[in-house]
Design a protein around this motif. Structure first.
Motif, mmCIF file in Angstrom:
data_model
loop_
_atom_site.group_PDB
_atom_site.id
_atom_site.type_symbol
_atom_site.label_atom_id
_atom_site.label_comp_id
_atom_site.label_asym_id
_atom_site.label_seq_id
_atom_site.Cartn_x
_atom_site.Cartn_y
_atom_site.Cartn_z
ATOM 1 N N GLY A 1 -30.236 -9.178 81.461
ATOM 2 C CA GLY A 1 -30.171 -10.600 81.747
ATOM 3 C C GLY A 1 -28.899 -11.046 82.431
ATOM 4 O O GLY A 1 -28.703 -12.244 82.620
ATOM 5 N N MET A 2 -28.019 -10.111 82.808
ATOM 6 C CA MET A 2 -26.740 -10.485 83.401
ATOM 7 C C MET A 2 -26.478 -9.676 84.668
ATOM 8 O O MET A 2 -25.469 -8.988 84.794
ATOM 9 C CB MET A 2 -25.595 -10.263 82.394
ATOM 10 C CG MET A 2 -25.727 -11.093 81.129
ATOM 11 S SD MET A 2 -24.315 -10.905 80.021
ATOM 12 C CE MET A 2 -24.792 -12.009 78.687
ATOM 13 N N ASP A 3 -27.426 -9.763 85.588
ATOM 14 C CA ASP A 3 -27.304 -9.008 86.835
ATOM 15 C C ASP A 3 -26.901 -9.879 88.015
ATOM 16 O O ASP A 3 -27.018 -9.470 89.166
ATOM 17 C CB ASP A 3 -28.625 -8.302 87.149
ATOM 18 C CG ASP A 3 -29.804 -9.267 87.139
ATOM 19 O OD1 ASP A 3 -29.582 -10.451 86.835
ATOM 20 O OD2 ASP A 3 -30.930 -8.818 87.422
ATOM 21 N N GLY A 4 -26.460 -11.120 87.745
ATOM 22 C CA GLY A 4 -25.983 -11.984 88.800
ATOM 23 C C GLY A 4 -27.033 -12.877 89.429
ATOM 24 O O GLY A 4 -26.701 -13.679 90.304
ATOM 25 N N THR A 5 -28.280 -12.772 89.016
ATOM 26 C CA THR A 5 -29.333 -13.625 89.543
ATOM 27 C C THR A 5 -29.441 -14.900 88.716
ATOM 28 O O THR A 5 -29.166 -14.904 87.513
ATOM 29 C CB THR A 5 -30.684 -12.895 89.538
ATOM 30 O OG1 THR A 5 -30.988 -12.496 88.193
ATOM 31 C CG2 THR A 5 -30.624 -11.674 90.427
ATOM 32 N N LEU A 6 -29.859 -15.979 89.369
ATOM 33 C CA LEU A 6 -30.025 -17.259 88.683
ATOM 34 C C LEU A 6 -31.313 -17.223 87.877
ATOM 35 O O LEU A 6 -32.395 -17.014 88.421
ATOM 36 C CB LEU A 6 -30.063 -18.402 89.698
ATOM 37 C CG LEU A 6 -30.143 -19.815 89.116
ATOM 38 C CD1 LEU A 6 -28.897 -20.130 88.288
ATOM 39 C CD2 LEU A 6 -30.325 -20.836 90.217
ATOM 40 N N ARG A 7 -31.202 -17.413 86.569
ATOM 41 C CA ARG A 7 -32.351 -17.353 85.678
ATOM 42 C C ARG A 7 -32.492 -18.665 84.929
ATOM 43 O O ARG A 7 -31.508 -19.342 84.668
ATOM 44 C CB ARG A 7 -32.217 -16.198 84.674
ATOM 45 C CG ARG A 7 -32.279 -14.815 85.295
ATOM 46 C CD ARG A 7 -31.956 -13.749 84.267
ATOM 47 N NE ARG A 7 -32.045 -12.422 84.824
ATOM 48 C CZ ARG A 7 -33.088 -11.619 84.688
ATOM 49 N NH1 ARG A 7 -34.150 -12.028 84.012
ATOM 50 N NH2 ARG A 7 -33.094 -10.406 85.218
ATOM 51 N N LYS A 8 -33.729 -18.962 84.576
ATOM 52 C CA LYS A 8 -34.023 -20.137 83.759
ATOM 53 C C LYS A 8 -34.395 -19.682 82.357
ATOM 54 O O LYS A 8 -35.216 -18.787 82.183
ATOM 55 C CB LYS A 8 -35.176 -20.935 84.377
ATOM 56 C CG LYS A 8 -34.864 -21.526 85.739
ATOM 57 C CD LYS A 8 -36.066 -22.300 86.267
ATOM 58 C CE LYS A 8 -35.766 -22.883 87.637
ATOM 59 N NZ LYS A 8 -36.933 -23.646 88.169
ATOM 60 N N TYR A 9 -33.794 -20.322 81.366
ATOM 61 C CA TYR A 9 -34.042 -19.989 79.971
ATOM 62 C C TYR A 9 -34.509 -21.231 79.228
ATOM 63 O O TYR A 9 -33.899 -22.299 79.340
ATOM 64 C CB TYR A 9 -32.779 -19.436 79.302
ATOM 65 C CG TYR A 9 -32.287 -18.144 79.896
ATOM 66 C CD1 TYR A 9 -32.796 -16.923 79.485
ATOM 67 C CD2 TYR A 9 -31.310 -18.149 80.892
ATOM 68 C CE1 TYR A 9 -32.354 -15.739 80.036
ATOM 69 C CE2 TYR A 9 -30.851 -16.964 81.443
ATOM 70 C CZ TYR A 9 -31.376 -15.765 81.003
ATOM 71 O OH TYR A 9 -30.928 -14.596 81.552
ATOM 72 N N VAL A 10 -35.589 -21.065 78.483
ATOM 73 C CA VAL A 10 -36.094 -22.153 77.655
ATOM 74 C C VAL A 10 -35.277 -22.225 76.376
ATOM 75 O O VAL A 10 -35.006 -21.191 75.736
ATOM 76 C CB VAL A 10 -37.585 -21.926 77.322
ATOM 77 C CG1 VAL A 10 -38.103 -23.007 76.388
ATOM 78 C CG2 VAL A 10 -38.400 -21.903 78.598
ATOM 79 N N LEU A 11 -34.861 -23.415 75.994
ATOM 80 C CA LEU A 11 -34.139 -23.589 74.740
ATOM 81 C C LEU A 11 -35.104 -23.376 73.574
ATOM 82 O O LEU A 11 -36.206 -23.928 73.557
ATOM 83 C CB LEU A 11 -33.524 -24.985 74.678
ATOM 84 C CG LEU A 11 -32.433 -25.288 75.713
ATOM 85 C CD1 LEU A 11 -31.920 -26.702 75.541
ATOM 86 C CD2 LEU A 11 -31.285 -24.296 75.595
ATOM 87 N N LYS A 12 -34.663 -22.579 72.600
ATOM 88 C CA LYS A 12 -35.510 -22.237 71.460
ATOM 89 C C LYS A 12 -34.928 -22.812 70.179
ATOM 90 O O LYS A 12 -33.846 -23.420 70.170
ATOM 91 C CB LYS A 12 -35.660 -20.717 71.355
ATOM 92 C CG LYS A 12 -36.318 -20.082 72.580
ATOM 93 C CD LYS A 12 -36.475 -18.597 72.387
ATOM 94 C CE LYS A 12 -37.134 -17.950 73.594
ATOM 95 N NZ LYS A 12 -37.316 -16.487 73.419
ATOM 96 N N ASP A 13 -35.640 -22.573 69.090
ATOM 97 C CA ASP A 13 -35.154 -23.030 67.792
ATOM 98 C C ASP A 13 -34.011 -22.136 67.330
ATOM 99 O O ASP A 13 -33.595 -21.208 68.025
ATOM 100 C CB ASP A 13 -36.292 -23.053 66.765
ATOM 101 C CG ASP A 13 -36.957 -21.693 66.619
ATOM 102 O OD1 ASP A 13 -36.480 -20.740 67.264
ATOM 103 O OD2 ASP A 13 -37.934 -21.575 65.862
#
Length: 321
Positions: A8-20
């Motif tokens: 998850g840390m390869d320099g690409t812009l990612r979207k993450y859903v906020l979870k509980d």
């Protein structure tokens, strides 16, 4: 939310859903975070660190007995036992010649392996098995974080059960604090409560052992299915080096070097802590619960639905014009 360090840390812009707070379900308030992360590390140092024990979490809560968690660990361990038992039944079916062609082929391969195989050939066989798992995962298009709905619901139930157990234990502690001066009845109650606590300790030990056994089985399964590709490529590299060493160096010298290293570790480093390199390596693979916490399927489904809506609205606009 939880992010896998390497993938998850390869320099690409990612979207993450906020979870509980347990990172199992989408947060009630919703929300999306866009992150662009870089993770810089040395592959050689990371490989050496992989074969050492994991860091102990100092802020981790003390594990307490919970009946539902114990039953969940029993189910997970039973599933592992059934898998091993089915493998044993398959081997027995080969010995009993239930399928004549399959038993004949297995018998021929066994005889040829005993006559022609050498020790160094074990390592390329393991490499081929790992590469076969790579083909199954990537060629067939199996998603890296794909776990079934039953396991997802099980992890959510376990987290809810931990909260319930902590609340129940807090109530029990408050009841014990309200006890007054000891009498005959109080002493009998104290004896019963002490026996109950001893039983809880035994059940807690059983719960911990079954959980560790189930975690080990899940980690091995996820490792073989390339859930963390970096670990699998590291294993292939180590197996290749071991194959070259075993092929060129006699086995007696390898055993001698291993024994000298084991006997002299404490002499070279008095504060050395003994560890099991293979178990430490397997511990780097995730469990099903960790896979579910890393899962980004919610964000992917949401983005697909958004693209479908945009495409449908665009088609409607073209029709209207």
């Amino acid at each position: 939310m939880m992010i896998q360090q390497v993938e998850g840390m390869d320099g690409t812009l990612r979207k993450y859903v906020l979870k509980d707070k347990h990172c199992n379900m989408k947060a009630k308030a919703g929300g999306v975070v866009k992150l662009e992360c870089y993770f810089v590390y040395n592959h050689i140092r990371a490989a050496i660190r992989t074969f050492k024990p994991r860091e102990v979490k100092m802020m981790e809560k003390e594990e307490k007995f919970n009946r539902k968690v114990l039953m969940s660990n029993i189910r997970r361990a039973t599933y592992l036992g059934r898998t091993l038992l089915s493998t044993w039944h398959f081997i027995q079916s080969l010995w009993s010649w239930q399928d004549k062609w399959l038993s004949a082929i297995s018998f021929f391969l066994f005889v040829m392996a005993c006559l022609l195989a050498e020790l160094w050939m074990v390592f390329p066989l393991l490499i081929l098995l790992l590469l076969f798992g790579y083909m199954v995962v990537y060629v067939r298009g199996h998603h890296l974080w794909q776990i079934d709905s039953r396991r997802k619901s099980r992890h959510r139930d376990e987290d809810d059960e931990e909260e319930e157990s902590s609340m129940e234990e807090g109530e029990e502690g408050s009841e014990l604090e309200d006890e007054g001066d000891p009498t005959a009845e109080d002493q009998s109650k104290a004896g019963i409560s002490q026996t109950f606590k001893q039983l809880q300790r035994v059940l807690l030990l059983l719960q911990t052992l079954l959980g560790q056994l189930a975690d080990l089985g899940e980690r091995v399964h996820n490792f073989c299915h390339w859930r963390v590709p970096w670990l699998c490529w590291l294993a292939i590299t180590v197996l290749t080096v071991a194959m070259v060493i075993v092929y060129f160096i006699p086995l007696r010298y390898i055993i001698l070097a291993w024994g000298v290293n084991k006997f002299t570790k404490r002499l070279r480093n008095p504060h050395y802590i003994d560890n099991q390199e293979l178990l430490d390596f397997i511990s780097r693979a995730p469990t099903y619960k960790q896979l579910h916490q890393w899962n980004e399927a919610l964000m992917q489904i949401k983005s697909k639905m958004l693209k479908a809506q945009i495409s449908s609205s665009g088609n409607e606009g073209l029709v209207s014009t």
